[in-house]
Scaffold this motif. Structure first.
Motif, mmCIF file in Angstrom:
data_model
loop_
_atom_site.group_PDB
_atom_site.id
_atom_site.type_symbol
_atom_site.label_atom_id
_atom_site.label_comp_id
_atom_site.label_asym_id
_atom_site.label_seq_id
_atom_site.Cartn_x
_atom_site.Cartn_y
_atom_site.Cartn_z
ATOM 1 N N UNK A 143 0.805 -1.212 0.000
ATOM 2 C CA UNK A 143 0.000 0.000 0.000
ATOM 3 C C UNK A 143 0.840 1.266 0.000
ATOM 4 N N UNK A 144 2.101 1.147 0.324
ATOM 5 C CA UNK A 144 3.040 2.269 0.359
ATOM 6 C C UNK A 144 4.281 1.985 -0.489
ATOM 7 N N UNK A 145 4.780 0.772 -0.389
ATOM 8 C CA UNK A 145 6.025 0.349 -1.028
ATOM 9 C C UNK A 145 5.692 -0.791 -1.997
ATOM 10 N N UNK A 146 6.010 -0.588 -3.270
ATOM 11 C CA UNK A 146 5.754 -1.581 -4.309
ATOM 12 C C UNK A 146 7.102 -2.090 -4.812
ATOM 13 N N UNK A 147 7.227 -3.416 -4.905
ATOM 14 C CA UNK A 147 8.463 -4.022 -5.397
ATOM 15 C C UNK A 147 8.112 -4.909 -6.584
ATOM 16 N N UNK A 148 8.828 -4.695 -7.688
ATOM 17 C CA UNK A 148 8.633 -5.494 -8.898
ATOM 18 C C UNK A 148 9.995 -5.984 -9.387
ATOM 19 N N UNK A 149 9.961 -7.011 -10.242
ATOM 20 C CA UNK A 149 11.194 -7.510 -10.851
ATOM 21 C C UNK A 149 10.967 -7.629 -12.350
ATOM 22 N N UNK A 150 11.964 -7.187 -13.116
ATOM 23 C CA UNK A 150 11.865 -7.254 -14.574
ATOM 24 C C UNK A 150 13.253 -7.435 -15.179
ATOM 25 N N UNK A 151 13.323 -8.195 -16.259
ATOM 26 C CA UNK A 151 14.611 -8.334 -16.951
ATOM 27 C C UNK A 151 14.893 -7.137 -17.840
ATOM 28 N N UNK A 152 16.167 -6.904 -18.086
ATOM 29 C CA UNK A 152 16.558 -5.931 -19.098
ATOM 30 C C UNK A 152 16.174 -6.555 -20.430
ATOM 31 N N UNK A 153 15.299 -5.900 -21.153
ATOM 32 C CA UNK A 153 14.820 -6.486 -22.403
ATOM 33 C C UNK A 153 15.025 -5.561 -23.585
ATOM 34 N N UNK A 154 15.696 -4.461 -23.369
ATOM 35 C CA UNK A 154 15.982 -3.563 -24.490
ATOM 36 C C UNK A 154 16.965 -4.255 -25.429
ATOM 37 N N UNK A 155 16.949 -3.851 -26.655
ATOM 38 C CA UNK A 155 17.861 -4.449 -27.626
ATOM 39 C C UNK A 155 19.295 -4.060 -27.285
ATOM 40 N N UNK A 156 20.136 -5.039 -27.200
ATOM 41 C CA UNK A 156 21.557 -4.781 -27.040
ATOM 42 C C UNK A 156 21.983 -4.315 -25.667
ATOM 43 N N UNK A 208 23.546 -1.234 -23.105
ATOM 44 C CA UNK A 208 23.686 0.210 -22.823
ATOM 45 C C UNK A 208 24.884 0.369 -21.902
ATOM 46 N N UNK A 209 25.922 0.959 -22.407
ATOM 47 C CA UNK A 209 27.137 1.159 -21.628
ATOM 48 C C UNK A 209 27.200 2.622 -21.219
ATOM 49 N N UNK A 210 27.073 2.863 -19.927
ATOM 50 C CA UNK A 210 27.078 4.226 -19.404
ATOM 51 C C UNK A 210 28.477 4.666 -18.957
ATOM 52 N N UNK A 211 29.448 3.779 -19.088
ATOM 53 C CA UNK A 211 30.793 4.102 -18.627
ATOM 54 C C UNK A 211 31.043 3.572 -17.230
ATOM 55 N N UNK A 212 30.101 3.749 -16.356
ATOM 56 C CA UNK A 212 30.236 3.283 -14.980
ATOM 57 C C UNK A 212 29.507 1.958 -14.752
ATOM 58 N N UNK A 213 28.616 1.574 -15.683
ATOM 59 C CA UNK A 213 27.903 0.294 -15.620
ATOM 60 C C UNK A 213 27.383 -0.029 -17.015
ATOM 61 N N UNK A 214 27.253 -1.310 -17.283
ATOM 62 C CA UNK A 214 26.664 -1.781 -18.534
ATOM 63 C C UNK A 214 25.381 -2.530 -18.192
ATOM 64 N N UNK A 215 24.286 -2.137 -18.837
ATOM 65 C CA UNK A 215 23.041 -2.892 -18.742
ATOM 66 C C UNK A 215 22.965 -3.718 -20.012
ATOM 67 N N UNK A 216 22.683 -5.006 -19.841
ATOM 68 C CA UNK A 216 22.726 -5.891 -21.000
ATOM 69 C C UNK A 216 21.734 -7.031 -20.854
ATOM 70 N N UNK A 217 21.436 -7.699 -21.966
ATOM 71 C CA UNK A 217 20.516 -8.829 -21.892
ATOM 72 C C UNK A 217 20.952 -9.803 -20.794
ATOM 73 N N UNK A 218 19.979 -10.272 -20.039
ATOM 74 C CA UNK A 218 20.245 -11.162 -18.915
ATOM 75 C C UNK A 218 20.235 -10.453 -17.575
ATOM 76 N N UNK A 219 20.452 -9.136 -17.569
ATOM 77 C CA UNK A 219 20.390 -8.392 -16.312
ATOM 78 C C UNK A 219 18.968 -8.413 -15.764
#
Length: 181
Positions: free
Chosen positions: A49-62, A64-75
């Motif tokens: 009712x106050x705090x919602x927690x969800x889980x989702x995979x990284x599903x964007x194509x390819x 995303x390298x931000x320099x300090x972290x990479x988000x990639x398929x499987x994350x």
């Protein structure tokens, strides 16, 4: 930079929102400047009712390298939203379960409506590495250029306060504890 875990415009079925008792799927809708930036399905883990927690995979194509972290398929992102806080915190793990860190979005408090779990991105972000040695304030230039301070001074003040709070929590080691509440 607030794109987090999934494909951009997934079809939304109106029964698949946080209030649905028939499914554990919720659609997360991230809005920015009045438009939908990204919409994706996630597994609802809990909603008190106050705090919602969800889980989702990284599903964007390819990757995303931000320099300090990479988000990639499987994350996998475990995302924490609050109806009474001006931020969201996303724990990011790789496909093997290894912790990459926490990506924190400054947002208006989350709302639940027929579209699902809706948050409005206010441009400011914070990254905390898994070992907590790197804590980065992000996108302050985008926030300044957004004009929010002129359009909605109260929201701009709340957003800056939320970024300061997140940084303080991260530096004190309390950010992870906050996710449990």
């Amino acid at each position: 930079m607030s794109e987090n875990s999934a494909s951009a415009e997934a079809d939304v079925d109106s029964k698949d929102d946080v209030n649905s008792k028939d499914t554990a799927t919720v659609h997360v809708v991230l809005r920015k400047a009045g438009r939908t930036k990204i919409r994706y399905p996630a597994t609802l883990l809990r909603d008190d009712g106050r705090h919602v927690v969800v889980r989702a995979p990284w599903a964007a194509a390819g990757i995303r390298d931000f320099g300090f972290v990479r988000f990639e398929p499987g994350d996998v992102f475990t995302e924490h939203y609050w109806r009474d806080r001006w931020y969201a915190v996303k724990e990011v793990r790789d496909g093997e379960g290894g912790l990459k860190g926490w990506y924190c979005d400054v947002t208006r408090p989350a709302e639940v409506d027929g579209a699902g779990l809706v948050v409005e991105d206010l441009d400011l972000d914070l990254w905390v590495s898994a070992d907590r040695t790197s804590i980065l304030r992000l996108d302050e230039d985008e926030f300044a250029e957004s004009g929010l301070a002129e359009r909605d001074p109260r929201a701009a003040t709340a957003a800056l306060g939320a970024l300061d709070e997140l940084e303080l929590l991260a530096r004190s080691g309390e950010l992870v504890n906050r996710l449990a509440h």
